[in-house]
Design an enzyme around this catalytic site. Structure first.
Site, PDB file in Angstrom:
ATOM      1  NE  ARG A 127     -28.172   6.671 -40.646  1.00 48.44           N
ATOM      2  CZ  ARG A 127     -29.419   6.316 -40.357  1.00 48.44           C
ATOM      3  NH1 ARG A 127     -29.709   5.054 -40.137  1.00 48.44           N
ATOM      4  NH2 ARG A 127     -30.375   7.205 -40.271  1.00 48.44           N
ATOM      5  NE  ARG A 139     -34.158  12.110 -43.047  1.00 51.69           N
ATOM      6  CZ  ARG A 139     -34.825  11.241 -42.311  1.00 51.69           C
ATOM      7  NH1 ARG A 139     -34.805   9.968 -42.629  1.00 51.69           N
ATOM      8  NH2 ARG A 139     -35.517  11.619 -41.271  1.00 51.69           N
ATOM      9  NE  ARG A 150     -35.428  12.582 -37.269  1.00 48.52           N
ATOM     10  CZ  ARG A 150     -34.462  12.007 -37.997  1.00 48.52           C
ATOM     11  NH1 ARG A 150     -33.306  12.620 -38.183  1.00 48.52           N
ATOM     12  NH2 ARG A 150     -34.647  10.826 -38.525  1.00 48.52           N
TER      13      ARG A 150
HETATM   14  P1  AMP Z   1     -38.687   9.740 -40.632  1.00 50.72           P
HETATM   15  O1  AMP Z   1     -38.157   9.705 -42.029  1.00 50.72           O
HETATM   16  O2  AMP Z   1     -39.658   8.638 -40.349  1.00 50.72           O
HETATM   17  O3  AMP Z   1     -37.594   9.851 -39.595  1.00 50.72           O
HETATM   18  O4  AMP Z   1     -39.551  11.098 -40.506  1.00 50.72           O
HETATM   19  C1  AMP Z   1     -38.959  12.358 -40.731  1.00 50.72           C
HETATM   20  C2  AMP Z   1     -39.870  13.439 -40.184  1.00 50.72           C
HETATM   21  O5  AMP Z   1     -41.140  13.403 -40.875  1.00 50.72           O
HETATM   22  C3  AMP Z   1     -40.238  13.315 -38.718  1.00 50.72           C
HETATM   23  O6  AMP Z   1     -39.247  13.865 -37.865  1.00 50.72           O
HETATM   24  C4  AMP Z   1     -41.541  14.088 -38.656  1.00 50.72           C
HETATM   25  O7  AMP Z   1     -41.315  15.488 -38.707  1.00 50.72           O
HETATM   26  C5  AMP Z   1     -42.195  13.695 -39.970  1.00 50.72           C
HETATM   27  N1  AMP Z   1     -43.037  12.474 -39.838  1.00 50.72           N
HETATM   28  C6  AMP Z   1     -42.836  11.278 -40.448  1.00 50.72           C
HETATM   29  N2  AMP Z   1     -43.786  10.398 -40.109  1.00 50.72           N
HETATM   30  C7  AMP Z   1     -44.602  11.047 -39.240  1.00 50.72           C
HETATM   31  C8  AMP Z   1     -45.754  10.672 -38.512  1.00 50.72           C
HETATM   32  N3  AMP Z   1     -46.271   9.428 -38.600  1.00 50.72           N
HETATM   33  N4  AMP Z   1     -46.332  11.601 -37.713  1.00 50.72           N
HETATM   34  C9  AMP Z   1     -45.849  12.857 -37.612  1.00 50.72           C
HETATM   35  N5  AMP Z   1     -44.746  13.272 -38.255  1.00 50.72           N
HETATM   36  C10 AMP Z   1     -44.123  12.388 -39.069  1.00 50.72           C
END
Ligand code: AMP
Length: 196
Positions: A127, A139, A150
């Protein structure tokens, strides 16, 4: 309707959340999107989160709990919401329970998108390569090494989270490996079974 969508990075949470938003007239609350917006705007929370996110690590629980609590209070969330990317840890789930109770709100369902983690890395890398080729938006954490971290964060935290919601009897597991329309139908069936 108030839902949680659980699943690893690249499981299709965003796609399914968007469909549920349109179908049920609710809002999608993505903590990742909120944190990225805060980082872009240079707010204190955003500045604190920016480097952590770039490393693919989890932002401290109290930071995400605060932004979710504030967001849930906004007028457009009154009709319901779907949490995407939150909670990611058991302490966040506990804080969410407490927060909803204080606000007099009830969670209707937790959907867990089950995806084979071994193919996930490949799926997201392709992707990212597609987006690069098209000159599409990327991103700061769209990087194979960060991605590994992640997915690892998910692998570490998710079993206890699933266990938490299983015990509360709110969890519905859905096969996230199926084509998008089939995943969508399975989610609708799971919600229908709970009377939603
Ligand atoms: P995402 O877009 O959901 O993949 O989130 C991107 C990044 O934001 C993650 O890798 C974390 O660094 C941070 N993040 C998002 N949601 C959370 C959460 N609920 N708890 C901790 N870190 C978060």
């Amino acid at each position: 309707m108030r839902l949680i969508l659980l699943g690893p990075p690249g499981a299709g949470k965003g796609t399914q959340a968007q469909r549920l938003v349109e179908k049920h007239g609710i809002v999608q609350l993505s903590t990742g999107d909120m944190l990225r917006a805060a980082a872009k705007a240079g707010t204190p929370i955003g500045l604190r989160a920016k480097d952590i996110m770039a490393r693919g690590e989890l932002v401290p629980d109290e930071v995400v709990v605060t932004i979710v609590s504030d967001r849930v209070d906004e007028a457009d969330a009154r009709n319901g919401f779907i949490l995407d990317g939150f909670p990611r840890t058991v302490p966040q789930a506990v804080a969410l329970d407490r927060m909803l109770k204080e606000k007099g709100l009830k969670l209707d369902a937790v959907i867990d998108l089950k995806v084979d983690l071994s193919i996930l890395q490949e799926r997201i890398e392709s992707r990212i390569a597609d987006a690069k080729a098209r000159g599409g938006p990327l991103r700061s954490d769209d990087d194979p090494e960060i991605l590994k971290k992640r997915i690892e964060a998910y692998r570490t935290q998710n079993p206890a989270l699933v266990d938490y919601y299983q015990r509360l009897d709110t969890l519905k597991s859905v096969d996230g490996m199926a084509p998008i329309p089939e995943v969508a139908s399975a989610i609708d069936r799971a919600l229908g079974a709970t009377g939603l």
